[in-house]
Scaffold this motif. Sequence first.
Motif, PDB file in Angstrom:
ATOM      1  N   ILE A 229       0.889  -1.212  -0.010  1.00 43.73           N
ATOM      2  CA  ILE A 229       0.019  -0.049  -0.020  1.00 43.73           C
ATOM      3  C   ILE A 229       1.029   1.270  -0.117  1.00 43.73           C
ATOM      4  CG2 ILE A 229      -1.719   1.383   1.225  1.00 43.73           C
ATOM      5  CD1 ILE A 229      -3.169  -1.082   0.051  1.00 43.73           C
ATOM      6  N   LYS A 230       1.884   1.276   0.920  1.00 41.69           N
ATOM      7  CA  LYS A 230       2.903   2.366   0.930  1.00 41.69           C
ATOM      8  C   LYS A 230       3.433   2.591  -0.595  1.00 41.69           C
ATOM      9  CE  LYS A 230       7.158   3.824   3.319  1.00 41.69           C
ATOM     10  NZ  LYS A 230       8.196   3.772   2.223  1.00 41.69           N
ATOM     11  N   ASP A 231       4.039   1.552  -1.350  1.00 40.54           N
ATOM     12  CA  ASP A 231       4.071   1.882  -2.768  1.00 40.54           C
ATOM     13  C   ASP A 231       3.239   2.514  -3.621  1.00 40.54           C
ATOM     14  OD1 ASP A 231       6.711   0.477  -2.309  1.00 40.54           O
ATOM     15  OD2 ASP A 231       5.573  -1.367  -2.312  1.00 40.54           O
ATOM     16  N   ILE A 232       1.919   1.947  -3.511  1.00 37.16           N
ATOM     17  CA  ILE A 232       1.027   2.689  -4.531  1.00 37.16           C
ATOM     18  C   ILE A 232       0.718   4.183  -3.884  1.00 37.16           C
ATOM     19  CG2 ILE A 232      -1.285   1.637  -3.337  1.00 37.16           C
ATOM     20  CD1 ILE A 232      -1.996   1.508  -6.480  1.00 37.16           C
ATOM     21  N   ALA A 233       0.504   4.418  -2.748  1.00 38.90           N
ATOM     22  CA  ALA A 233       0.357   5.852  -1.965  1.00 38.90           C
ATOM     23  C   ALA A 233       1.384   6.655  -2.390  1.00 38.90           C
ATOM     24  CB  ALA A 233       0.036   5.499  -0.530  1.00 38.90           C
ATOM     25  N   GLU A 234       2.627   6.189  -2.499  1.00 36.40           N
ATOM     26  CA  GLU A 234       3.642   7.222  -2.768  1.00 36.40           C
ATOM     27  C   GLU A 234       3.736   7.663  -4.252  1.00 36.40           C
ATOM     28  OE1 GLU A 234       7.601   6.848  -0.390  1.00 36.40           O
ATOM     29  OE2 GLU A 234       7.110   5.040  -1.952  1.00 36.40           O
ATOM     30  N   LYS A 235       3.035   6.508  -5.156  1.00 41.47           N
ATOM     31  CA  LYS A 235       3.038   6.473  -6.812  1.00 41.47           C
ATOM     32  C   LYS A 235       2.012   7.656  -6.991  1.00 41.47           C
ATOM     33  CE  LYS A 235       4.524   3.922 -10.511  1.00 41.47           C
ATOM     34  NZ  LYS A 235       5.012   3.159 -10.987  1.00 41.47           N
ATOM     35  N   VAL A 236       0.764   7.429  -6.286  1.00 45.18           N
ATOM     36  CA  VAL A 236      -0.230   8.438  -6.464  1.00 45.18           C
ATOM     37  C   VAL A 236       0.011   9.625  -5.973  1.00 45.18           C
ATOM     38  CG1 VAL A 236      -2.732   8.875  -5.855  1.00 45.18           C
ATOM     39  CG2 VAL A 236      -1.840   6.642  -6.035  1.00 45.18           C
ATOM     40  N   HIS A 237       0.534   9.993  -4.767  1.00 50.61           N
ATOM     41  CA  HIS A 237       0.923  11.125  -4.366  1.00 50.61           C
ATOM     42  C   HIS A 237       1.868  11.318  -3.321  1.00 50.61           C
ATOM     43  CE1 HIS A 237       1.112  15.400  -2.898  1.00 50.61           C
ATOM     44  NE2 HIS A 237       0.582  15.802  -4.166  1.00 50.61           N
ATOM     45  N   LYS A 238       3.239  12.037  -3.391  1.00 43.22           N
ATOM     46  CA  LYS A 238       4.085  11.539  -2.444  1.00 43.22           C
ATOM     47  C   LYS A 238       3.968  11.959  -1.100  1.00 43.22           C
ATOM     48  CE  LYS A 238       6.524  16.100  -3.220  1.00 43.22           C
ATOM     49  NZ  LYS A 238       5.296  16.830  -2.590  1.00 43.22           N
ATOM     50  N   ASP A 239       3.052  12.898  -0.909  1.00 41.89           N
ATOM     51  CA  ASP A 239       2.464  13.298   0.618  1.00 41.89           C
ATOM     52  C   ASP A 239       1.538  12.220   1.061  1.00 41.89           C
ATOM     53  OD1 ASP A 239       2.315  16.850  -0.424  1.00 41.89           O
ATOM     54  OD2 ASP A 239       4.014  15.445   0.102  1.00 41.89           O
ATOM     55  N   PHE A 240       0.992  11.360   0.413  1.00 33.73           N
ATOM     56  CA  PHE A 240      -0.011  10.584   0.997  1.00 33.73           C
ATOM     57  C   PHE A 240       0.521   9.642   2.142  1.00 33.73           C
ATOM     58  CE2 PHE A 240      -2.791  12.501  -1.543  1.00 33.73           C
ATOM     59  CZ  PHE A 240      -3.641  11.743  -2.555  1.00 33.73           C
ATOM     60  N   ILE A 241       1.607   9.453   2.178  1.00 29.12           N
ATOM     61  CA  ILE A 241       2.406   8.613   3.223  1.00 29.12           C
ATOM     62  C   ILE A 241       2.000   9.246   4.615  1.00 29.12           C
ATOM     63  CG2 ILE A 241       4.225   7.454   3.933  1.00 29.12           C
ATOM     64  CD1 ILE A 241       3.564   6.169   1.444  1.00 29.12           C
ATOM     65  N   LYS A 242       2.399  10.727   4.615  1.00 21.99           N
ATOM     66  CA  LYS A 242       2.413  11.367   5.951  1.00 21.99           C
ATOM     67  C   LYS A 242       0.983  11.503   6.163  1.00 21.99           C
ATOM     68  CE  LYS A 242       4.301  15.562   4.874  1.00 21.99           C
ATOM     69  NZ  LYS A 242       4.936  15.403   3.641  1.00 21.99           N
ATOM     70  N   LYS A 243      -0.029  11.738   5.129  1.00 21.59           N
ATOM     71  CA  LYS A 243      -1.499  11.854   5.494  1.00 21.59           C
ATOM     72  C   LYS A 243      -2.154  10.611   5.622  1.00 21.59           C
ATOM     73  CE  LYS A 243      -1.587  16.051   2.519  1.00 21.59           C
ATOM     74  NZ  LYS A 243      -2.241  16.358   1.303  1.00 21.59           N
ATOM     75  N   PHE A 244      -1.589   9.378   5.482  1.00 21.76           N
ATOM     76  CA  PHE A 244      -2.349   8.122   5.562  1.00 21.76           C
ATOM     77  C   PHE A 244      -2.850   7.788   6.754  1.00 21.76           C
ATOM     78  CE2 PHE A 244      -3.011   4.044   3.627  1.00 21.76           C
ATOM     79  CZ  PHE A 244      -2.940   3.246   4.725  1.00 21.76           C
ATOM     80  N   LYS A 245      -4.240   7.387   6.729  1.00 20.09           N
ATOM     81  CA  LYS A 245      -4.939   6.727   7.682  1.00 20.09           C
ATOM     82  C   LYS A 245      -5.243   5.185   7.589  1.00 20.09           C
ATOM     83  CE  LYS A 245      -9.277   8.539   8.620  1.00 20.09           C
ATOM     84  NZ  LYS A 245     -10.077   9.486   8.851  1.00 20.09           N
ATOM     85  N   PHE A 246      -5.737   5.056   6.528  1.00 25.17           N
ATOM     86  CA  PHE A 246      -6.079   3.332   6.256  1.00 25.17           C
ATOM     87  C   PHE A 246      -6.450   3.278   4.906  1.00 25.17           C
ATOM     88  CE2 PHE A 246     -10.514   3.251   5.933  1.00 25.17           C
ATOM     89  CZ  PHE A 246     -11.035   4.133   6.678  1.00 25.17           C
ATOM     90  N   ALA A 247      -6.269   1.941   4.288  1.00 21.14           N
ATOM     91  CA  ALA A 247      -6.942   1.803   3.119  1.00 21.14           C
ATOM     92  C   ALA A 247      -7.819   0.440   3.130  1.00 21.14           C
ATOM     93  CB  ALA A 247      -5.658   1.301   2.269  1.00 21.14           C
ATOM     94  N   ARG A 248      -8.775   0.542   1.957  1.00 23.10           N
ATOM     95  CA  ARG A 248      -9.529  -0.583   1.665  1.00 23.10           C
ATOM     96  C   ARG A 248      -9.151  -0.961   0.730  1.00 23.10           C
ATOM     97  NH1 ARG A 248     -13.303  -0.887   5.396  1.00 23.10           N
ATOM     98  NH2 ARG A 248     -14.021   1.127   6.252  1.00 23.10           N
ATOM     99  N   VAL A 249      -9.178  -2.453   0.509  1.00 25.50           N
ATOM    100  CA  VAL A 249      -8.846  -3.235  -0.589  1.00 25.50           C
ATOM    101  C   VAL A 249      -9.710  -4.149  -1.017  1.00 25.50           C
ATOM    102  CG1 VAL A 249      -6.855  -4.908  -1.604  1.00 25.50           C
ATOM    103  CG2 VAL A 249      -6.380  -2.912  -0.142  1.00 25.50           C
ATOM    104  N   TRP A 250      -9.952  -4.253  -2.455  1.00 24.82           N
ATOM    105  CA  TRP A 250     -10.844  -5.502  -3.117  1.00 24.82           C
ATOM    106  C   TRP A 250      -9.811  -6.338  -4.050  1.00 24.82           C
ATOM    107  CZ3 TRP A 250     -12.091  -0.673  -1.722  1.00 24.82           C
ATOM    108  CH2 TRP A 250     -13.417  -0.571  -1.260  1.00 24.82           C
ATOM    109  N   GLY A 251      -9.861  -7.607  -3.967  1.00 29.63           N
ATOM    110  CA  GLY A 251      -9.305  -8.499  -4.810  1.00 29.63           C
ATOM    111  C   GLY A 251      -8.421  -9.458  -4.175  1.00 29.63           C
ATOM    112  N   ASN A 252      -7.451 -10.234  -4.816  1.00 29.14           N
ATOM    113  CA  ASN A 252      -6.828 -11.312  -4.246  1.00 29.14           C
ATOM    114  C   ASN A 252      -6.036 -11.346  -2.987  1.00 29.14           C
ATOM    115  OD1 ASN A 252      -8.096 -12.629  -6.324  1.00 29.14           O
ATOM    116  ND2 ASN A 252      -6.421 -12.390  -7.502  1.00 29.14           N
ATOM    117  N   SER A 253      -5.639 -10.194  -2.769  1.00 29.20           N
ATOM    118  CA  SER A 253      -4.731 -10.060  -1.416  1.00 29.20           C
ATOM    119  C   SER A 253      -5.410  -9.825  -0.216  1.00 29.20           C
ATOM    120  CB  SER A 253      -3.780  -8.698  -1.730  1.00 29.20           C
ATOM    121  OG  SER A 253      -4.576  -7.542  -1.616  1.00 29.20           O
ATOM    122  N   VAL A 254      -6.850  -9.774  -0.276  1.00 30.67           N
ATOM    123  CA  VAL A 254      -7.452  -9.841   1.058  1.00 30.67           C
ATOM    124  C   VAL A 254      -8.596 -11.025   0.911  1.00 30.67           C
ATOM    125  CG1 VAL A 254      -7.181  -7.240   1.322  1.00 30.67           C
ATOM    126  CG2 VAL A 254      -9.110  -8.285  -0.160  1.00 30.67           C
TER     127      VAL A 254
END
Length: 278
Positions: A229-254
């Motif tokens: 999740i850290k990698d995709i958050a960083e790819k979307v916007h470099k500040d998203f790591i600092k502002k990150f609260k949680f993520a929701r996922v749909w797919g094979n990893s959950v």
Amino acid sequence: MPINASMEYGRAERKFHEASTIQEKLEALKEMYRTAPKHKSSEGLLKEIKTKIAKYKELIEKEKKQKKGRKAKYSVKKEGAATIALVGTTNSGKSTLLKKLTNSNPLISEYPFTTQAPEIGTMDYKGIKIQVIEVPAITKDFEKTRNGLAFMSIVRIADLVVLMYNNEAEKRLLYNEFEDERLNILEYKKQQNLPDLIWEKLKLIKVYTKQPQKEKDYPPIALPKGSTIKDIAEKVHKDFIKKFKFARVWGNSVRFAGAQVGLTHVLSDEDVVELHLK
Ligand SMILES: Nc1nc2c(ncn2[C@@H]2O[C@H](COP(=O)(O)OP(=O)(O)O)[C@@H](O)[C@H]2O)c(=O)[nH]1
Ligand SMILES: [Mg+2]
């Protein structure tokens, strides 16, 4: 690797195969010579290394003499999620395949050596842009040919080499020319589902982002396998790591759709991710 060679020698040998420039190859060879075992049974090895040192010194001299212009003319900037090189002997169908896989329109003819300069196209694999480069035909002692050095550096920077040839003799010639390289090779066979095979060999995953209460965004984002999740958050916007609260996922990893995860959650191919920020 010779018997009872030191770790140092092993490291130098790996550096040699993975080097992406001929200068780096020469430096690694010198280190191999320095660290190689010096006894009767390694005489053959030392001779071989010496021959290669002479070869790369000659290539470096040749490169120096070559007008900078020519080298620059053929240097390629990597673009997209990955770079594929179509590499092979003449008339093995490289231009035909490039046209089939991408948006480019290279010259195709039964005359040998039709393609004189790298031909570049973009392949769209389920929304992911992949750069495909046709390298002009490989011949014996390729790096000693007119533009061999420049073309070889394209082969070295490729994330995947699709190898094309018409018969076993040509296949042997290609592997001989690449004996000093450590390439990620996919041998082309006519009936293959090539785009899926290419995707598999690139060891990438495609992940979709999504805003709450909205459909998933398109196109997806390509990431190396094992990305979090850290990698995709960083790819979307470099500040998203600092502002990150949680993520929701749909797919094979959950285990269940929309599961709440943290930054270290490892993603799978085709996952959909919804980032929630502070
Ligand atoms: N029968 C057949 N001919 C092909 C195929 N691919 C390419 N060709 C023909 O082989 C010749 C060389 O093709 P080209 O794509 O220019 O090969 P390149 O020199 O490797 O780029 C052309 O006449 C093509 O039409 C194929 O899959 N089947
Ligand atoms: Mg061609």
